[in-house]
Design a protein around this motif. Structure first.
Motif, PDB file in Angstrom:
ATOM      1  N   ALA A 121       0.843  -1.203   0.000  1.00  7.38           N
ATOM      2  CA  ALA A 121       0.000   0.000   0.000  1.00  7.38           C
ATOM      3  C   ALA A 121       0.871   1.243   0.000  1.00  7.38           C
ATOM      4  CB  ALA A 121      -0.926   0.000   1.217  1.00  7.38           C
ATOM      5  N   GLY A 122       1.968   1.194   0.786  1.00  8.12           N
ATOM      6  CA  GLY A 122       2.871   2.339   0.836  1.00  8.12           C
ATOM      7  C   GLY A 122       3.531   2.612  -0.495  1.00  8.12           C
ATOM      8  N   SER A 164       1.114   4.232  -2.870  1.00  7.51           N
ATOM      9  CA  SER A 164       0.873   5.647  -2.585  1.00  7.51           C
ATOM     10  C   SER A 164       2.067   6.509  -2.952  1.00  7.51           C
ATOM     11  CB  SER A 164       0.563   5.841  -1.104  1.00  7.51           C
ATOM     12  OG  SER A 164      -0.302   4.867  -0.674  1.00  7.51           O
ATOM     13  N   LEU A 209       2.104   6.971  -6.638  1.00  4.47           N
ATOM     14  CA  LEU A 209       1.066   7.912  -7.062  1.00  4.47           C
ATOM     15  C   LEU A 209       1.484   9.344  -6.768  1.00  4.47           C
ATOM     16  CD1 LEU A 209      -2.522   6.722  -6.271  1.00  4.47           C
ATOM     17  CD2 LEU A 209      -1.607   7.551  -8.388  1.00  4.47           C
ATOM     18  N   TYR A 210       2.055   9.561  -5.579  1.00  5.66           N
ATOM     19  CA  TYR A 210       2.507  10.909  -5.245  1.00  5.66           C
ATOM     20  C   TYR A 210       3.531  11.395  -6.263  1.00  5.66           C
ATOM     21  CZ  TYR A 210       5.319  14.494  -3.102  1.00  5.66           C
ATOM     22  OH  TYR A 210       6.035  15.635  -2.892  1.00  5.66           O
ATOM     23  N   MET A 224       1.964  12.277  -9.579  1.00  7.51           N
ATOM     24  CA  MET A 224       1.113  13.456  -9.588  1.00  7.51           C
ATOM     25  C   MET A 224       1.873  14.750  -9.367  1.00  7.51           C
ATOM     26  SD  MET A 224      -2.511  12.519  -7.956  1.00  7.51           S
ATOM     27  CE  MET A 224      -2.031  11.835  -6.407  1.00  7.51           C
ATOM     28  N   SER A 225       3.140  14.687  -8.924  1.00  7.32           N
ATOM     29  CA  SER A 225       3.779  15.956  -8.618  1.00  7.32           C
ATOM     30  C   SER A 225       5.149  16.174  -9.225  1.00  7.32           C
ATOM     31  CB  SER A 225       3.898  16.134  -7.112  1.00  7.32           C
ATOM     32  OG  SER A 225       4.850  15.211  -6.643  1.00  7.32           O
ATOM     33  N   ARG A 250       0.830  22.125  -6.090  1.00 10.27           N
ATOM     34  CA  ARG A 250       0.525  20.824  -6.676  1.00 10.27           C
ATOM     35  C   ARG A 250       1.083  19.731  -5.777  1.00 10.27           C
ATOM     36  NH1 ARG A 250       2.386  21.710 -11.577  1.00 10.27           N
ATOM     37  NH2 ARG A 250       0.369  22.085 -12.499  1.00 10.27           N
ATOM     38  N   ARG A 251       2.291  19.995  -5.215  1.00 11.92           N
ATOM     39  CA  ARG A 251       2.896  18.984  -4.358  1.00 11.92           C
ATOM     40  C   ARG A 251       2.060  18.734  -3.126  1.00 11.92           C
ATOM     41  NH1 ARG A 251       9.304  19.489  -3.648  1.00 11.92           N
ATOM     42  NH2 ARG A 251       9.843  19.087  -5.809  1.00 11.92           N
ATOM     43  N   SER A 271      -1.161  16.785  -4.027  1.00 15.92           N
ATOM     44  CA  SER A 271      -0.937  15.381  -4.386  1.00 15.92           C
ATOM     45  C   SER A 271      -0.427  14.587  -3.202  1.00 15.92           C
ATOM     46  CB  SER A 271       0.011  15.262  -5.566  1.00 15.92           C
ATOM     47  OG  SER A 271       1.086  16.129  -5.425  1.00 15.92           O
ATOM     48  N   ALA A 272       0.376  15.233  -2.312  1.00 21.63           N
ATOM     49  CA  ALA A 272       0.829  14.508  -1.124  1.00 21.63           C
ATOM     50  C   ALA A 272      -0.359  14.154  -0.247  1.00 21.63           C
ATOM     51  CB  ALA A 272       1.830  15.353  -0.344  1.00 21.63           C
ATOM     52  N   LEU A 296      -3.503  13.764  -1.195  1.00 22.48           N
ATOM     53  CA  LEU A 296      -4.281  12.697  -1.847  1.00 22.48           C
ATOM     54  C   LEU A 296      -3.611  11.348  -1.654  1.00 22.48           C
ATOM     55  CD1 LEU A 296      -5.620  13.709  -5.365  1.00 22.48           C
ATOM     56  CD2 LEU A 296      -6.846  12.632  -3.520  1.00 22.48           C
ATOM     57  N   ALA A 297      -2.275  11.322  -1.844  1.00 20.77           N
ATOM     58  CA  ALA A 297      -1.571  10.041  -1.748  1.00 20.77           C
ATOM     59  C   ALA A 297      -1.669   9.496  -0.328  1.00 20.77           C
ATOM     60  CB  ALA A 297      -0.105  10.222  -2.150  1.00 20.77           C
ATOM     61  N   ILE A 322      -5.091   8.077   0.226  1.00 24.58           N
ATOM     62  CA  ILE A 322      -5.242   6.788  -0.466  1.00 24.58           C
ATOM     63  C   ILE A 322      -4.510   5.699   0.308  1.00 24.58           C
ATOM     64  CG2 ILE A 322      -4.581   5.528  -2.541  1.00 24.58           C
ATOM     65  CD1 ILE A 322      -5.242   7.911  -4.132  1.00 24.58           C
ATOM     66  N   PHE A 323      -3.326   6.040   0.847  1.00 23.46           N
ATOM     67  CA  PHE A 323      -2.577   5.044   1.609  1.00 23.46           C
ATOM     68  C   PHE A 323      -3.370   4.605   2.820  1.00 23.46           C
ATOM     69  CE2 PHE A 323       0.628   2.686   3.467  1.00 23.46           C
ATOM     70  CZ  PHE A 323       0.830   3.093   4.772  1.00 23.46           C
ATOM     71  N   TYR A 357      -6.565   4.734   3.350  1.00 22.94           N
ATOM     72  CA  TYR A 357      -7.759   3.990   2.979  1.00 22.94           C
ATOM     73  C   TYR A 357      -7.414   2.572   2.554  1.00 22.94           C
ATOM     74  CZ  TYR A 357     -12.288   3.041   0.906  1.00 22.94           C
ATOM     75  OH  TYR A 357     -13.490   2.494   0.605  1.00 22.94           O
ATOM     76  N   LEU A 358      -6.388   2.451   1.664  1.00 22.39           N
ATOM     77  CA  LEU A 358      -5.974   1.132   1.182  1.00 22.39           C
ATOM     78  C   LEU A 358      -5.537   0.253   2.345  1.00 22.39           C
ATOM     79  CD1 LEU A 358      -3.722   1.121  -1.982  1.00 22.39           C
ATOM     80  CD2 LEU A 358      -5.718  -0.226  -1.517  1.00 22.39           C
ATOM     81  N   VAL A 383      -7.300  10.358 -10.504  1.00 25.51           N
ATOM     82  CA  VAL A 383      -7.405   9.852  -9.128  1.00 25.51           C
ATOM     83  C   VAL A 383      -8.585  10.495  -8.408  1.00 25.51           C
ATOM     84  CG1 VAL A 383      -6.231   9.790  -6.928  1.00 25.51           C
ATOM     85  CG2 VAL A 383      -4.972   9.327  -8.979  1.00 25.51           C
TER      86      VAL A 383
END
Lengths: 113, 245, 660
Positions: free
Chosen positions: A11-12, A15, A18-19, A22-23, B2-3, B6-7, B9-10, B13-14, B16-17, C640
């Motif tokens: 999971a880590g 994530s 994804l980070y 996205m950036s 943006r950073r 997105s941080a 969001l990530a 998501i972590f 939640y997962l 996402v």
């Protein structure tokens, strides 16, 4: 052996990948983040197939319990697909570098609107 | 900005997962009754699940000791064909995407090969190639198979490219090997189609499990895949380096 | 050696294997690139014939099943086991319909490329990867195993990405290909995650088996996550807003025949979206919620697609935004069908809406393909894609002009072409579901016509510009490629009732028939999976009439009436005074007393055409402009965000017997 640490790890990794996607603006860092996320998903699938007390599914003797072989076959395919994607991405990055001399992506420009 | 977004969001998501996976019903055994919903529906005997079938019956149905190999080549062989196709597409894409761009103005640093690197690689290379070939020929007996074997062979060639700056792969021969091994895989499957069976069905004798000459078409397919993957990966890296001048 | 029966059964894998083998062989033929491409074209024609045969076989015999590697190819479950352990291809009418679309468009693209790519190097690799795209599309629609779906998804993504970057001499193709690759890979990884989620719970990878298990365990949290991921990924690859940003970049940078293949690939992902929601989940989640999610994505696509298209001056970018907007029509049609599943409304207008949406899929592939090919022809002749630089090309390129007119009238939904028939079905059925949807759909249609009038005026009409004096008509193979698609558009427009009855209706019924899909593989199916639907579009008494809920449409009658009216108009015209002399004051334009400087200066360019409209809506366009940044990180961020939103909606409202 517990599988919980591996679940957390996958999971880590997903994530973190994804980070990164996205950036990050640097093309190489984007590709590496894509690879990290790929590793995370593959790890999740293999972890799920683990049976406590099982050994590798090779039948040269009777060991009793075997680990689930199907996720390993799936991940074999997925890893090769990830490699192909990475190869294509690297080629496009090389072309970008040869044209502009830097590894950062152009902001907007012709695209966008 | 943006950073930060997105941080955030990530991280969400972590969390939640992580929460979902911890509570996920991961079965500890593939003979778990959750896998056996078919009994009431189709009314057949035999309480077993898919992985159970592979483990219990795999060896006698296919003749290979390595169950993962029998899944990859026989039970789910079409996926392997798709994967080989993906690699082929990437290699073809690489070939035509870089072929029209030469490194203009980029000077080829033709220095002398580093002594330690070249000696070391010269000593180790034959063993690397041998190990790679061993891995893919014994795919049905030991872990490994075509893909890791091909990757090891490609590593050998990459080491050559790194240690000897003037070494170049003959692009034409490599692409011929690549295409022929891909064709060999597809043709082996087609032969079974023409023979009246379905595609990629085992039509060679299964032999005694545990010996080298067993498991029907598996060793042949893995040899083809080993050549294909090895040549493709080496071709990709050699194109990235600059290809044939 | 092989009987006709066996051949019919093996058609499904053969249509995937033949392009695959051809691709392997073609990459070797470096010395004979023209021969390589001719072989590819011949193979695409053969595959088209085989796919037509496959469609006929499926109509005759019901859903076809082909199991790889097992004696008794149609026996899904081996005699000594109770679960499906091998990969299988399951071809029902909807899959065969999509295969038909894919094969036809590939044939047209391949014929067109014979002269389009002639001057480029690496033509044999181009044809090889084109064959791989065809194999990937056909494999995606014919498969019945979810991991196999992932593998073909990746084949198609990588092949498309390699071909988008084909024009190596232009820098933008490399950039567009990189963005497309990042977006596709994220989609593929999320799809793999969904496959993993199914495997964690159930241990099978067969779509029918997963559907059965889902119906038993219901909508658990993991299943809802998988549904959100699948809807998000397939909607993104089909070009649904707000994940559509990659579409204009990729479609504009690719060579024209590849753009139409990309468009058809987007349609196959749309098929995968429908397959997931209908076959896997239709009895386990609240269909109204899922239907409304698809409808909202479709609505946003229609609106934002067409409004972003109007200010564009790059002709292929404009058409790419229209592709996004047309995808919205299909989503609305099938979304309404999904939302009414299980209620009585499916029989009155739900099935008709689905048939409209599905009919629109094949119509869209045809006319959008034709439009992109004409844009390619413009590029081939003039060397530019910028509408501000073109003008007056109708006199030099008459065939291209006629093909463009056919395509533009079809996309705007003007009778008697096929666009009108499918849009009519969608309007009339969706109106009964929610009137606002139909009104917005019609508004979008008007704006579509407006933007194509803009393209027609600035590229084809207007005075004879000096820089285009030497422009000639396009070579024969390009004309044939465009002609094939125009012929199909006209044919479908003339006899829509036949197309609906024989091609579209079986597909729509097969899509809804979850029980049939499952029982072909497993022998039985959960009883609630057999939805009882009826009430498709019917035929009227007079030959060629389509009867919808509130009206009828007969294109042959329309043509006869228009012809009669044309004769009447001509007669009235001939009663007038025929004193029209060329070369006199009669034909000089009046410019408020000014002298006309030159013909080319008086041509109104594309960006100036709708200046008033754009200016008055600048409040709407400003945030839209800021949203379209062109940076790939944002593309992934939107994806996402949308998946998370869909997940939140599903977990709150999606459980059966939920709030709505």
């Amino acid at each position: 052996m517990e599988i919980t640490p591996f679940l957390i790890l996958s999971a880590g990794l997903i994530s973190i990948g994804l980070y990164g996607i996205m950036s990050k603006k640097n093309l190489l860092k984007l590709l590496i983040s894509l690879d990290i996320m790929d590793v995370g998903v593959n790890l999740l699938i293999v972890t799920v197939g683990y049976l406590p007390g099982g050994t590798a599914p090779i039948m040269d003797g009777d060991y009793g319990k075997y680990v689930d072989p199907l996720p390993q076959a799936l991940v074999l395919t997925a890893i090769v697909i990830g490699v192909s994607v990475l190869a294509l991405g690297m080629i496009l990055t090389i072309r970008h570098y040869r044209r502009t001399g830097s590894l950062e992506m152009d902001e907007g420009g012709v695209f966008g609107w | 900005m943006r950073r930060a977004v997105s941080a955030l969001l990530a991280l969400l998501i972590f969390a939640y997962l992580f929460g979902v996976l911890l509570k996920a019903p991961i079965p500890g055994d593939y003979r778990d009754e959750r896998y056996n919903y078919y009994s009431p529906l189709s009314g057949r005997e035999a309480n077993e699940s898919v992985p159970d079938h592979y483990v219990e019956r795999g060896e006698e149905e296919t003749g290979s000791q390595n169950i993962v190999t029998s899944i990859v080549v026989l039970y789910r062989g079409f996926d392997t064909l798709g994967e080989v196709t993906v690699l082929f597409t990437a290699a073809t894409g690489v070939a035509f995407l870089l072929s029209t761009q030469r490194s203009k103005g980029e000077k080829e640093k033709k220095k002398e090969p580093n002594f330690m690197a070249s000696t070391g690689v010269g000593l180790v290379l034959p063993f690397i190639l041998l190990v790679g070939a061993y891995i893919f020929v014994h795919g049905h007996l030991t872990p490994g198979g075509g893909f890791p074997g091909g990757a090891v062979i490609a590593t050998g060639f990459v080491l050559m490219l790194v240690a000897y700056p003037r070494f170049q792969l003959r692009e034409k021969k490599v692409s011929v090997v690549e295409a022929f091994s891909g064709l060999a895989f597809a043709v082996i499957g087609l032969i079974s189609l023409i023979m009246g069976l379905t595609f990629l069905e085992n039509y060679l004798p299964k032999g005694v499990a545990g010996t080298l000459l067993s498991a029907g078409i598996i060793p042949l397919i893995y040899i083809a895949i080993g050549f294909k993957v090895g040549s493709e990966l080496s071709a990709i890296v050699s194109h990235m380096k600059g290809g044939e001048e | 050696m092989i009987t006709w029966e066996q051949f019919q059964i093996s058609l499904a894998p053969l249509v995937v294997l033949i392009p695959l083998l051809t691709a392997f062989i073609l990459a070797l033929m470096k010395k004979w690139p023209r021969v390589a491409h001719s072989i590819a074209t011949a193979v695409s024609i053969v595959v088209e014939a085989m796919v037509i045969l496959l469609f006929y076989t499926v109509r005759e015999k019901g859903t076809l099943l082909y199991v790889f590697g097992q004696k008794g190819a149609t026996d899904a479950i081996p005699a000594n086991s109770i679960v499906p352990i091998r990969i299988m291809f399951e071809v029902d009418a909807m899959s065969a319909f999509m295969a038909l679309t894919a094969a036809t468009v590939t044939m047209a693209a391949s014929i067109y490329s014979l002269s389009f790519i002639k001057k480029h190097t690496g033509v044999e690799k181009y044809s090889s990867v084109l064959m791989l795209m065809l194999a990937g599309m056909l494999g995606l629609v014919l498969t019945g195993d979810i991991f196999n779906l992932f593998v073909f998804f990746e084949i198609l993504s990588i092949a498309s990405c390699a071909l988008v970057a084909f024009r190596t001499e232009r820098w933008e193709s490399g950039e567009a290909a990189f963005k497309y690759m990042v977006v596709s890979t994220i989609g593929g990884l999320f799809l793999l995650l969904a496959v993993g989620i199914y495997y964690i719970q159930y241990g099978v990878l067969n779509i029918a088996a997963i559907a059965t298990y889902i119906s038993i365990t219901g909508a658990t949290r993991l299943n809802l996550i998988a549904l959100a991921i699948l809807i998000g990924v397939f909607a993104m690859k089909a070009g649904g807003v707000p994940m559509h940003f990659w579409t204009p970049d990729a479609y504009a940078a690719a060579p024209a025949p590849i753009t139409i293949m990309l468009k058809t690939a987007s349609l196959t992902y749309l098929y995968a979206l429908f397959r997931t929601t209908f076959t896997l989940y239709s009895i386990s989640v609240d269909v109204r919620t899922v239907g409304w999610i698809i409808i909202i994505i479709g609505l946003l696509s229609m609106l934002i697609g067409v409004t972003m298209a109007i200010p564009q001056h790059d002709v292929k970018r404009l058409m790419a935004y229209h592709a996004i907007s047309q995808t919205g029509y299909m989503m609305i049609g099938v979304g309404v069908g999904m939302a009414t599943l299980g209620t009585a409304a499916i029989n009155t207008y739900g099935l008709k809406a689905m048939e409209g949406g599905i009919f629109h899929i094949i119509n869209n592939a045809m006319y959008k393909g034709l439009l992109f090919l004409t844009a390619g022809a413009l590029f081939y002749a003039t060397g530019t894609r910028d509408l501000n630089k073109m003008g007056g090309l109708a006199r030099r390129m008459p065939v291209t002009t006629i093909c463009f007119m056919i395509g533009a009238l079809a996309i705007a939904g003007i009778p008697p072409f096929n666009g009108y028939a499918s849009k009519l079905l969608i309007y009339e059925s969706v109106y009964e579901f929610n009137p606002y949807l139909a009104i917005i759909a019609m508004l979008v249609s008007i704006l579509t016509l407006a933007s194509f009038v803009k393209v027609f005026h600035s590229a084809f009409l207007g005075p004879d510009l000096p820089e285009y004096r030497k422009v000639k008509e396009v070579p024969t193979s390009m004309k044939v490629g465009m002609g094939v698609l125009s012929g199909i558009i006209i044919a479908f427009g003339l006899v829509p009732h036949l197309v609906v009855k024989y091609i579209v209706e079986p597909a729509a019924l097969a899509l809804v028939n979850q029980g049939g899909y499952i029982s072909t593989v497993l022998g039985t199916a959960p009883p609630q999976a057999h939805w009882a639907v009826s009430g498709g579009v019917t035929e009227g008494a007079f030959f060629g009439t389509l009867l919808t809920n509130s009206g009828a449409w007969n294109s042959l009658l329309w043509i006869i009436v228009m012809f009669v009216l044309f004769l009447v108009a001509k007669f009235i015209y001939s009663l007038g005074n025929p004193t029209y002399n060329k070369g006199t004051e009669q034909i000089k334009p009046f410019l408020s007393g000014w002298k006309e400087s030159s013909k080319s200066a008086s041509h109104v360019r594309a960006s100036n055409l709708y200046w008033g409209f754009l200016n008055s809506l600048s409040g709407y366009y400003r945030p839209l402009r800021r949203g379209h940044t062109g940076i790939v990180n944002d593309y992934v961020g939107w994806f996402v965000l949308v998946v998370s939103l869909i997940l939140i909606l599903l977990t709150t409202l999606g459980i059966k017997g939920g709030v709505i």
